[in-house]
Write a protein that holds these residues in place. Structure first.
Motif, PDB file in Angstrom:
ATOM      1  N   LEU A 229       0.832  -1.207   0.000  1.00  0.00           N
ATOM      2  CA  LEU A 229       0.000   0.000   0.000  1.00  0.00           C
ATOM      3  C   LEU A 229       0.866   1.256   0.000  1.00  0.00           C
ATOM      4  CD1 LEU A 229      -2.764  -1.106   2.530  1.00  0.00           C
ATOM      5  CD2 LEU A 229      -3.020  -0.861   0.044  1.00  0.00           C
ATOM      6  N   SER A 230       1.925   1.227   0.782  1.00  0.00           N
ATOM      7  CA  SER A 230       2.845   2.365   0.798  1.00  0.00           C
ATOM      8  C   SER A 230       3.495   2.569  -0.570  1.00  0.00           C
ATOM      9  CB  SER A 230       3.918   2.138   1.871  1.00  0.00           C
ATOM     10  OG  SER A 230       4.875   3.171   1.861  1.00  0.00           O
ATOM     11  N   LYS A 256      -8.673  -0.337   4.805  1.00  0.00           N
ATOM     12  CA  LYS A 256      -9.587   0.731   5.231  1.00  0.00           C
ATOM     13  C   LYS A 256      -8.841   1.827   5.985  1.00  0.00           C
ATOM     14  CE  LYS A 256     -13.492   1.472   8.380  1.00  0.00           C
ATOM     15  NZ  LYS A 256     -14.409   0.792   9.323  1.00  0.00           N
ATOM     16  N   ASN A 257      -7.998   1.440   6.932  1.00  0.00           N
ATOM     17  CA  ASN A 257      -7.271   2.427   7.730  1.00  0.00           C
ATOM     18  C   ASN A 257      -6.243   3.183   6.902  1.00  0.00           C
ATOM     19  OD1 ASN A 257      -8.737   1.679   9.976  1.00  0.00           O
ATOM     20  ND2 ASN A 257      -7.144   0.372  10.829  1.00  0.00           N
ATOM     21  N   PHE A 258      -5.609   2.490   5.947  1.00  0.00           N
ATOM     22  CA  PHE A 258      -4.621   3.164   5.087  1.00  0.00           C
ATOM     23  C   PHE A 258      -5.295   4.244   4.249  1.00  0.00           C
ATOM     24  CE2 PHE A 258      -2.262   3.691   1.153  1.00  0.00           C
ATOM     25  CZ  PHE A 258      -0.969   3.872   1.606  1.00  0.00           C
ATOM     26  N   ILE A 259      -6.409   3.891   3.635  1.00  0.00           N
ATOM     27  CA  ILE A 259      -7.126   4.882   2.817  1.00  0.00           C
ATOM     28  C   ILE A 259      -7.613   6.025   3.690  1.00  0.00           C
ATOM     29  CG2 ILE A 259      -9.182   5.276   1.404  1.00  0.00           C
ATOM     30  CD1 ILE A 259      -8.826   2.421   0.304  1.00  0.00           C
ATOM     31  N   ALA A 260      -8.182   5.703   4.852  1.00  0.00           N
ATOM     32  CA  ALA A 260      -8.691   6.752   5.745  1.00  0.00           C
ATOM     33  C   ALA A 260      -7.570   7.681   6.197  1.00  0.00           C
ATOM     34  CB  ALA A 260      -9.373   6.121   6.947  1.00  0.00           C
ATOM     35  N   GLU A 261      -6.415   7.102   6.504  1.00  0.00           N
ATOM     36  CA  GLU A 261      -5.285   7.908   6.977  1.00  0.00           C
ATOM     37  C   GLU A 261      -4.843   8.924   5.935  1.00  0.00           C
ATOM     38  OE1 GLU A 261      -0.557   7.305   8.156  1.00  0.00           O
ATOM     39  OE2 GLU A 261      -1.860   5.564   7.840  1.00  0.00           O
ATOM     40  N   HIS A 262      -4.850   8.521   4.672  1.00  0.00           N
ATOM     41  CA  HIS A 262      -4.356   9.399   3.616  1.00  0.00           C
ATOM     42  C   HIS A 262      -5.476  10.169   2.917  1.00  0.00           C
ATOM     43  CE1 HIS A 262      -0.252   8.037   4.002  1.00  0.00           C
ATOM     44  NE2 HIS A 262      -0.699   6.792   4.060  1.00  0.00           N
ATOM     45  N   ALA A 263      -6.705   9.969   3.379  1.00  0.00           N
ATOM     46  CA  ALA A 263      -7.842  10.725   2.829  1.00  0.00           C
ATOM     47  C   ALA A 263      -8.432  11.653   3.885  1.00  0.00           C
ATOM     48  CB  ALA A 263      -8.915   9.762   2.328  1.00  0.00           C
ATOM     49  N   LEU A 279      -5.070  16.337   0.975  1.00  0.00           N
ATOM     50  CA  LEU A 279      -5.212  14.884   1.031  1.00  0.00           C
ATOM     51  C   LEU A 279      -4.388  14.220  -0.062  1.00  0.00           C
ATOM     52  CD1 LEU A 279      -9.116  14.889   1.094  1.00  0.00           C
ATOM     53  CD2 LEU A 279      -7.599  15.290   3.011  1.00  0.00           C
ATOM     54  N   ALA A 280      -3.805  13.065   0.241  1.00  0.00           N
ATOM     55  CA  ALA A 280      -3.071  12.301  -0.767  1.00  0.00           C
ATOM     56  C   ALA A 280      -3.976  11.324  -1.497  1.00  0.00           C
ATOM     57  CB  ALA A 280      -1.914  11.549  -0.124  1.00  0.00           C
ATOM     58  N   LEU A 281      -5.072  10.903  -0.854  1.00  0.00           N
ATOM     59  CA  LEU A 281      -6.016   9.964  -1.447  1.00  0.00           C
ATOM     60  C   LEU A 281      -7.441  10.470  -1.258  1.00  0.00           C
ATOM     61  CD1 LEU A 281      -4.811   6.390  -0.328  1.00  0.00           C
ATOM     62  CD2 LEU A 281      -4.769   7.315  -2.650  1.00  0.00           C
ATOM     63  N   ALA A 308      -9.725   3.840  -4.209  1.00  0.00           N
ATOM     64  CA  ALA A 308      -9.333   5.195  -3.838  1.00  0.00           C
ATOM     65  C   ALA A 308      -8.590   5.828  -5.009  1.00  0.00           C
ATOM     66  CB  ALA A 308      -8.459   5.192  -2.599  1.00  0.00           C
ATOM     67  N   GLU A 309      -8.598   7.148  -5.055  1.00  0.00           N
ATOM     68  CA  GLU A 309      -7.945   7.879  -6.139  1.00  0.00           C
ATOM     69  C   GLU A 309      -6.861   8.786  -5.578  1.00  0.00           C
ATOM     70  OE1 GLU A 309     -10.347   9.438  -9.465  1.00  0.00           O
ATOM     71  OE2 GLU A 309      -9.516  11.399  -8.925  1.00  0.00           O
ATOM     72  N   ARG A 310      -5.715   8.798  -6.257  1.00  0.00           N
ATOM     73  CA  ARG A 310      -4.585   9.652  -5.863  1.00  0.00           C
ATOM     74  C   ARG A 310      -4.885  11.096  -6.236  1.00  0.00           C
ATOM     75  NH1 ARG A 310      -0.940  12.170  -3.865  1.00  0.00           N
ATOM     76  NH2 ARG A 310       1.298  11.765  -4.063  1.00  0.00           N
ATOM     77  N   THR A 311      -4.685  11.991  -5.294  1.00  0.00           N
ATOM     78  CA  THR A 311      -4.852  13.403  -5.582  1.00  0.00           C
ATOM     79  C   THR A 311      -3.503  13.990  -5.993  1.00  0.00           C
ATOM     80  OG1 THR A 311      -4.344  14.203  -3.370  1.00  0.00           O
ATOM     81  CG2 THR A 311      -6.617  13.448  -3.772  1.00  0.00           C
ATOM     82  N   ASP A 312      -3.452  15.278  -6.237  1.00  0.00           N
ATOM     83  CA  ASP A 312      -2.165  15.900  -6.597  1.00  0.00           C
ATOM     84  C   ASP A 312      -1.461  16.469  -5.376  1.00  0.00           C
ATOM     85  OD1 ASP A 312      -3.810  18.021  -6.064  1.00  0.00           O
ATOM     86  OD2 ASP A 312      -3.566  19.011  -8.007  1.00  0.00           O
ATOM     87  N   ALA A 313      -1.910  16.096  -4.178  1.00  0.00           N
ATOM     88  CA  ALA A 313      -1.266  16.566  -2.955  1.00  0.00           C
ATOM     89  C   ALA A 313       0.080  15.875  -2.765  1.00  0.00           C
ATOM     90  CB  ALA A 313      -2.161  16.278  -1.751  1.00  0.00           C
TER      91      ALA A 313
END
Length: 326
Positions: A229-230, A256-263, A279-281, A308-313
């Protein structure tokens, strides 16, 4: 041509996963768990002529299925690497790639692995107690049980199997080993667990949780998932998609926690009026199989797809965890 026997596999959440991950038909995509190629084949059918798909699998039989015989994928847009998906960053760097438009992961064990008695994944078949996804390296489940002490075995079964009779099972396994007959087969393990588990969940074999726990431990599945995931977050281009299918609560909780952490917007409490860090995700979807799919393929019943989708952050600082054996 591979000499491995053919075992059928029904891909779970096939269209939902490809729909979720495909955001640019001309992009570069990674299927981190090729298996028998269900997701890869559909994704290739929907990629543009200039698109590209890199598949990864740690199972030599999966790689053979992609490259030899009747199941071979003959498409210049496709390539496959024999590797754990946790190493995808290094594998893509070796191909000269720093960013991709989508990454999909279908976690757990595949039907061909479960249904082949020689792999030792299932209590339904008699076979050697192996359980390694990559049969070319590492310690088998039988080897682990032959050397681990009672406390280690208890912790593995309790933590990865969420088995309340873990200590009783471990005690029985160690007693069997000390009698001069260490457990070497799926049959032997099933019989010992059945005697140690005093109450059984309706419709579930008493060995289910123990087999799951040993498989997860032998393959370092949760550590590999965290690393993957990283890596995926660092590889996704802005607008790129991550799609992950989980099959049990331990996996899904990590995803779930990984997406939540980066969103999640982060507010600097030392500067309360500053803009939150971006946000990164962005979480896109959580999808369960339909009743029709579960009816046709009971193995799909516990699946959960998260997209999840990657943002430009910018990415947060990376703190790498060392994987077991490093």
């Amino acid at each position: 041509m591979s000499d491995a026997p053919l075992f059928s596999h029904t891909t779970v959440l096939l269209h939902e996963t490809v729909d979720g991950v495909l955001n640019d038909p001309s992009g570069i995509y990674v299927d981190g768990t090729f298996g028998r190629g269900g997701h890869s084949r559909l994704l290739l059918s929907r990629l543009a002529p200039d698109g590209r798909l890199i598949a990864i699998d740690r199972d030599p039989e999966a790689v053979a299925a992609a490259t030899t015989g009747a199941t071979r994928i003959d498409d210049p847009r496709f390539s496959i690497v024999h590797s754990a998906f946790a190493d995808m960053r290094a594998q893509l760097a070796a191909l000269g790639l720093a960013q991709v438009q989508g990454i999909l992961l279908d976690l757990g064990v595949s039907s061909p692995q479960i249904d082949n008695p020689e792999r030792g994944f299932s209590f339904r078949f008699s076979g050697p107690l192996d359980m390694r996804m990559d049969t070319t390296r590492g310690e088998s489940a039988a080897d682990f049980l032959a050397r681990a002490d009672e406390r280690q075995i208890t912790e593995v079964i309790r933590h990865y199997g969420e088995e309340r009779f873990a200590s009783q099972i471990a005690k029985a396994l160690v007693a069997r080993r000390e009698s001069g007959q260490p457990v070497r087969s799926t049959d032997e393990l099933s019989e010992i667990v059945a005697r140690a588990v005093k109450t059984r969940e309706a419709g579930q074999n008493p060995a289910t949780r123990t087999f799951q726990a040993l498989r997860i431990h032998v393959n370092a599945e949760l550590e590999e998932l965290e690393q993957a995931l990283s890596a995926a977050l660092s590889l996704l281009a802005p607008g790129g998609r991550l799609a992950v299918i989980s099959f049990h609560s331990l996996e899904d909780r990590i995803v779930k926690n990984f997406i939540a952490e980066h969103a999640k917007e982060v507010v600097d409490r030392r500067a309360m009026f500053a803009e939150p860090k971006p946000l990164a995700l962005k979480a896109i979807a959580r999808i369960k199989p339909s009743d029709a799919e579960v009816s046709a393929n009971p193995r799909a019943r516990s699946a959960v797809l998260r997209v999840a989708e990657r943002t430009d952050a910018p990415l947060p600082p990376v703190h790498h965890k060392r994987r077991r054996g490093e």
